[in-house]
Design a protein around this motif. Structure first.
Motif, PDB file in Angstrom:
ATOM      1  N   LYS A 256       0.837  -1.203   0.000  1.00  0.00           N
ATOM      2  CA  LYS A 256       0.000   0.000   0.000  1.00  0.00           C
ATOM      3  C   LYS A 256       0.875   1.257   0.000  1.00  0.00           C
ATOM      4  CE  LYS A 256      -3.625  -0.263   2.513  1.00  0.00           C
ATOM      5  NZ  LYS A 256      -4.486  -0.331   3.728  1.00  0.00           N
ATOM      6  N   LEU A 257       1.869   1.286   0.879  1.00  0.00           N
ATOM      7  CA  LEU A 257       2.745   2.460   0.935  1.00  0.00           C
ATOM      8  C   LEU A 257       3.545   2.620  -0.343  1.00  0.00           C
ATOM      9  CD1 LEU A 257       4.057   2.311   4.610  1.00  0.00           C
ATOM     10  CD2 LEU A 257       2.499   3.993   3.632  1.00  0.00           C
ATOM     11  N   ALA A 258       3.992   1.514  -0.923  1.00  0.00           N
ATOM     12  CA  ALA A 258       4.739   1.595  -2.191  1.00  0.00           C
ATOM     13  C   ALA A 258       3.853   2.170  -3.295  1.00  0.00           C
ATOM     14  CB  ALA A 258       5.265   0.219  -2.577  1.00  0.00           C
ATOM     15  N   PHE A 259       2.593   1.735  -3.338  1.00  0.00           N
ATOM     16  CA  PHE A 259       1.682   2.262  -4.352  1.00  0.00           C
ATOM     17  C   PHE A 259       1.414   3.743  -4.118  1.00  0.00           C
ATOM     18  CE2 PHE A 259      -2.667   3.531  -5.390  1.00  0.00           C
ATOM     19  CZ  PHE A 259      -2.581   3.460  -6.770  1.00  0.00           C
ATOM     20  N   LEU A 260       1.201   4.144  -2.863  1.00  0.00           N
ATOM     21  CA  LEU A 260       0.908   5.548  -2.575  1.00  0.00           C
ATOM     22  C   LEU A 260       2.078   6.450  -2.954  1.00  0.00           C
ATOM     23  CD1 LEU A 260      -0.991   5.314   0.836  1.00  0.00           C
ATOM     24  CD2 LEU A 260      -1.886   5.242  -1.499  1.00  0.00           C
ATOM     25  N   GLU A 261       3.280   5.974  -2.754  1.00  0.00           N
ATOM     26  CA  GLU A 261       4.447   6.761  -3.170  1.00  0.00           C
ATOM     27  C   GLU A 261       4.504   6.864  -4.689  1.00  0.00           C
ATOM     28  OE1 GLU A 261       7.617   4.734  -1.238  1.00  0.00           O
ATOM     29  OE2 GLU A 261       7.369   5.819   0.666  1.00  0.00           O
ATOM     30  N   TYR A 262       4.187   5.780  -5.386  1.00  0.00           N
ATOM     31  CA  TYR A 262       4.146   5.793  -6.862  1.00  0.00           C
ATOM     32  C   TYR A 262       3.107   6.784  -7.370  1.00  0.00           C
ATOM     33  CZ  TYR A 262       2.151   4.067 -11.308  1.00  0.00           C
ATOM     34  OH  TYR A 262       1.618   3.956 -12.565  1.00  0.00           O
ATOM     35  N   ALA A 263       1.962   6.858  -6.672  1.00  0.00           N
ATOM     36  CA  ALA A 263       0.869   7.736  -7.105  1.00  0.00           C
ATOM     37  C   ALA A 263       0.998   9.148  -6.552  1.00  0.00           C
ATOM     38  CB  ALA A 263      -0.470   7.136  -6.679  1.00  0.00           C
ATOM     39  N   ASN A 264       2.116   9.461  -5.872  1.00  0.00           N
ATOM     40  CA  ASN A 264       2.308  10.786  -5.261  1.00  0.00           C
ATOM     41  C   ASN A 264       1.130  11.162  -4.369  1.00  0.00           C
ATOM     42  OD1 ASN A 264       4.861  11.399  -6.542  1.00  0.00           O
ATOM     43  ND2 ASN A 264       3.706  11.609  -8.444  1.00  0.00           N
ATOM     44  N   ALA A 265       0.695  10.210  -3.555  1.00  0.00           N
ATOM     45  CA  ALA A 265      -0.493  10.379  -2.733  1.00  0.00           C
ATOM     46  C   ALA A 265      -0.192  11.170  -1.462  1.00  0.00           C
ATOM     47  CB  ALA A 265      -1.064   9.013  -2.366  1.00  0.00           C
ATOM     48  N   TRP A 266      -1.274  11.696  -0.891  1.00  0.00           N
ATOM     49  CA  TRP A 266      -1.250  12.228   0.468  1.00  0.00           C
ATOM     50  C   TRP A 266      -1.928  11.195   1.371  1.00  0.00           C
ATOM     51  CZ3 TRP A 266      -2.891  15.634  -3.528  1.00  0.00           C
ATOM     52  CH2 TRP A 266      -2.020  16.712  -3.790  1.00  0.00           C
ATOM     53  N   ASP A 267      -1.469  11.089   2.612  1.00  0.00           N
ATOM     54  CA  ASP A 267      -1.938  10.009   3.474  1.00  0.00           C
ATOM     55  C   ASP A 267      -1.863  10.475   4.924  1.00  0.00           C
ATOM     56  OD1 ASP A 267      -2.750   7.371   4.063  1.00  0.00           O
ATOM     57  OD2 ASP A 267      -0.673   6.685   4.254  1.00  0.00           O
ATOM     58  N   CYS A 268      -2.931  10.269   5.713  1.00  0.00           N
ATOM     59  CA  CYS A 268      -2.930  10.755   7.088  1.00  0.00           C
ATOM     60  C   CYS A 268      -3.937   9.989   7.920  1.00  0.00           C
ATOM     61  CB  CYS A 268      -3.270  12.245   7.130  1.00  0.00           C
ATOM     62  SG  CYS A 268      -5.013  12.588   6.750  1.00  0.00           S
ATOM     63  N   VAL A 269      -3.859  10.161   9.226  1.00  0.00           N
ATOM     64  CA  VAL A 269      -4.895   9.725  10.159  1.00  0.00           C
ATOM     65  C   VAL A 269      -5.555  10.977  10.719  1.00  0.00           C
ATOM     66  CG1 VAL A 269      -5.377   8.588  12.353  1.00  0.00           C
ATOM     67  CG2 VAL A 269      -3.769   7.546  10.740  1.00  0.00           C
ATOM     68  N   LEU A 270      -6.870  11.041  10.608  1.00  0.00           N
ATOM     69  CA  LEU A 270      -7.628  12.195  11.092  1.00  0.00           C
ATOM     70  C   LEU A 270      -8.222  11.853  12.457  1.00  0.00           C
ATOM     71  CD1 LEU A 270      -8.317  15.003   9.863  1.00  0.00           C
ATOM     72  CD2 LEU A 270     -10.580  14.067   9.327  1.00  0.00           C
ATOM     73  N   SER A 271      -7.978  12.716  13.446  1.00  0.00           N
ATOM     74  CA  SER A 271      -8.409  12.488  14.823  1.00  0.00           C
ATOM     75  C   SER A 271      -9.547  13.427  15.195  1.00  0.00           C
ATOM     76  CB  SER A 271      -7.225  12.695  15.777  1.00  0.00           C
ATOM     77  OG  SER A 271      -6.190  11.758  15.512  1.00  0.00           O
ATOM     78  N   PRO A 272     -10.283  13.134  16.270  1.00  0.00           N
ATOM     79  CA  PRO A 272     -11.402  13.991  16.677  1.00  0.00           C
ATOM     80  C   PRO A 272     -10.977  15.458  16.824  1.00  0.00           C
ATOM     81  CG  PRO A 272     -11.453  11.962  17.928  1.00  0.00           C
ATOM     82  CD  PRO A 272     -10.176  11.949  17.137  1.00  0.00           C
ATOM     83  N   GLY A 273     -11.807  16.344  16.303  1.00  0.00           N
ATOM     84  CA  GLY A 273     -11.535  17.778  16.379  1.00  0.00           C
ATOM     85  C   GLY A 273     -10.791  18.321  15.182  1.00  0.00           C
ATOM     86  N   GLU A 274     -10.281  17.443  14.308  1.00  0.00           N
ATOM     87  CA  GLU A 274      -9.534  17.896  13.126  1.00  0.00           C
ATOM     88  C   GLU A 274     -10.440  17.915  11.898  1.00  0.00           C
ATOM     89  OE1 GLU A 274      -4.981  16.541  14.115  1.00  0.00           O
ATOM     90  OE2 GLU A 274      -6.265  15.066  13.090  1.00  0.00           O
ATOM     91  N   THR A 275     -10.103  18.816  10.972  1.00  0.00           N
ATOM     92  CA  THR A 275     -10.872  18.968   9.731  1.00  0.00           C
ATOM     93  C   THR A 275      -9.922  18.838   8.550  1.00  0.00           C
ATOM     94  OG1 THR A 275     -12.382  20.508  10.840  1.00  0.00           O
ATOM     95  CG2 THR A 275     -12.442  20.464   8.438  1.00  0.00           C
ATOM     96  N   LEU A 276     -10.259  17.965   7.616  1.00  0.00           N
ATOM     97  CA  LEU A 276      -9.423  17.710   6.441  1.00  0.00           C
ATOM     98  C   LEU A 276     -10.044  18.361   5.217  1.00  0.00           C
ATOM     99  CD1 LEU A 276      -7.154  16.159   4.881  1.00  0.00           C
ATOM    100  CD2 LEU A 276      -8.767  14.240   4.727  1.00  0.00           C
ATOM    101  N   LEU A 277      -9.244  19.161   4.512  1.00  0.00           N
ATOM    102  CA  LEU A 277      -9.665  19.664   3.203  1.00  0.00           C
ATOM    103  C   LEU A 277      -9.278  18.644   2.148  1.00  0.00           C
ATOM    104  CD1 LEU A 277     -10.602  21.872   1.156  1.00  0.00           C
ATOM    105  CD2 LEU A 277      -8.208  22.604   1.100  1.00  0.00           C
ATOM    106  N   MET A 278     -10.275  18.109   1.446  1.00  0.00           N
ATOM    107  CA  MET A 278     -10.042  17.185   0.332  1.00  0.00           C
ATOM    108  C   MET A 278     -10.339  17.918  -0.972  1.00  0.00           C
ATOM    109  SD  MET A 278     -11.271  13.416   1.540  1.00  0.00           S
ATOM    110  CE  MET A 278     -13.014  13.791   1.671  1.00  0.00           C
ATOM    111  N   PRO A 279      -9.362  18.013  -1.876  1.00  0.00           N
ATOM    112  CA  PRO A 279      -9.565  18.777  -3.107  1.00  0.00           C
ATOM    113  C   PRO A 279     -10.616  18.151  -4.023  1.00  0.00           C
ATOM    114  CG  PRO A 279      -7.229  18.427  -2.666  1.00  0.00           C
ATOM    115  CD  PRO A 279      -7.982  17.536  -1.736  1.00  0.00           C
TER     116      PRO A 279
END
Length: 460
Positions: free
Chosen positions: A196-219
């Motif tokens: 999974k990590l190898a593929f995400l690096e190939y795809a120039n992906a962004w990757d994170c864990v979102l915790s309570p109270g946080e807001t993620l902007l997804m384009p």
């Protein structure tokens, strides 16, 4: 579990800064305290949610991808309450039922309200949605076709978000079925962590864990994959769209990788070039043609998107996967030798224009249906100008100078599709009939405005 953890975390910025630095640049970002001052911030566990919202209505269904693969159907929805659903999750943590993209119930309005950051671009075009699922559930890698940027607030629990830019879309091997092209053929949920990590690096992906109270902007139009690490609840605000992206979302029926790639070119209205505007005019022209069936229209627009992608980004003329090859081979059959989409579809003959009137106050005027007014585009000799296009071609540039400051308002008024009398049009744009008469004559001579027969003027 390992993640790339490569998305910036920032305190709440001014709304304009969020727009300029992240939304228009299609860069994800995590805002750590966007709703910190609202009551929703206190609902940070499933237990607190159960105390506040036991009777909150929700609609749940089986995970659509699991259900589709195992049972050949996306599964039936059922109505329940948040309290009953959380009790189901506690009794059966492995359930694949989830509540996704459910309109946020009004009972939550007292706890969370959209901030000015949620009202960027078009404040009247915002849509709030809610998500709840058990740990181990997931959202298959896909992109959303409504062409909205998303602010995703994590109420309780943790979720992993993986985001891949639309420009990398061929790397995720989208399915070739027209109804499934927003869906990747890759089962990231089955990948090993290393793969999974190898593929995400190939795809120039962004990757994170979102915790309570946080807001993620997804384009807008980004591919995304979601893992529920805990029993989780999220509330999203789907931001409004500009006139270009709204048109693409509502008027192009097939949400293909070509439409996805093309759409991101129109996120920033101020950055559009004449090539972009000509491309948009061509899409509008293809959209307005008559077709034998809706399917013919959809295929012609998809072919047009494929052609325009290759013109704006030559890399997109190359197939990455067999799915790409299949898709191109199918669409090339509806492209004319000269490059105009819709060769196998009838193109109507243009009707003869009505005789030129004298443009007296009672004469009616409207914009011909195949035309498009492109709003101010830079300066010409230090003066703002407006470009007009027809059948996807730039045809005329009009300069807005001190002698006719009303020109832009005139063009905006006629571009709304209304039938107006000349006197009403002059009043609407703040000019005299004598002033606008030569402009109407010029536009009529070029086939831009028509004299409607048997029409009633629109009220002003």
């Amino acid at each position: 579990m390992r993640t790339l953890d490569n998305i910036d975390r920032i305190p709440t910025p001014p709304a304009q800064q969020l727009l300029d630095d992240y939304v228009l640049r299609r860069r994800p970002v995590i805002i750590t305290d966007l709703f910190a001052d609202l009551p929703i911030r206190g609902i940070d566990t499933a237990e607190r949610a159960l105390e506040e919202f036991p009777d909150l209505p929700v609609v749940v269904q089986p995970n659509y991808m699991t259900s589709l693969l195992e049972r050949g159907t996306t599964g039936e929805t059922r109505r329940t309450t948040l309290g009953q659903f959380l009790a189901q999750i506690e009794a059966d943590p492995d359930t694949d039922d989830y509540c996704i993209e459910y309109d946020t119930p009004p009972q939550m309005d007292a706890f969370i309200q959209p901030t000015e950051h949620c009202r960027l671009i078009d404040p009247d075009d915002v849509r709030p949605l809610m998500f709840v699922a058990a740990p181990g559930n997931f959202a298959h890698l896909h992109y959303d076709g409504d062409q909205r940027h998303v602010l995703m607030y994590q109420v309780f629990g943790r979720k992993r978000y993986t985001i891949i830019d639309a420009r990398e879309g061929r790397k995720v091997a989208p399915l070739s079925d027209p109804s499934m092209q927003r869906t990747s053929s890759l089962f990231l949920q089955n990948f090993s962590e290393d793969d999974k990590l190898a593929f995400l690096e190939y795809a120039n992906a962004w990757d994170c864990v979102l915790s309570p109270g946080e807001t993620l902007l997804m384009p807008m139009m980004a591919w995304h994959y979601v893992e529920y690490l805990d029993a989780s609840m999220s509330v999203s605000y789907r931001l409004g769209r500009n006139r270009y992206t709204r048109f693409l979302a509502e008027s192009v029926p097939i949400p293909s990788p070509y439409l996805q790639r093309l759409a991101v070119e129109f996120i920033d209205e101020q950055a559009l070039t004449p090539q972009h505007l000509a491309a948009f005019a061509m899409l509008q022209d293809v959209s307005r043609r008559p077709y034998p069936t809706g399917e013919d229209r959809a295929r012609a627009l998809d072919a047009c998107c494929m052609q325009l992608c290759a013109e704006l980004d030559p890399q997109w003329s190359r197939a990455y996967t067999f799915y790409d090859h299949q898709r191109r081979e199918s669409l090339e059959r509806v492209v004319e030798p000269d490059g105009a989409p819709g060769a196998d579809l009838p193109t109507p003959e243009a009707p003869a224009p009505a005789p030129a009137p004298d443009w007296e106050g009672t004469d009616l005027v409207s914009l011909t249906p195949e035309t498009m007014v492109l709003m101010p585009l830079g300066d010409v000799g230090g003066k703002p100008s407006v470009i007009l296009a027809r059948h996807g071609r730039l045809e005329l540039r009009l300069t807005i100078d001190a002698a006719r400051p009303w020109l832009l308002d005139l063009l905006r008024t006629v571009s709304d599709g209304a039938v107006l009398s000349v006197s009403d049009l002059a009043q609407a744009c703040g000019a005299d009939v004598a002033e606008i008469r030569p402009v109407l004559a010029q536009l009529h001579e070029r086939g831009w405005v028509a004299v409607p027969q048997g029409s009633e003027p629109a009220p002003v």
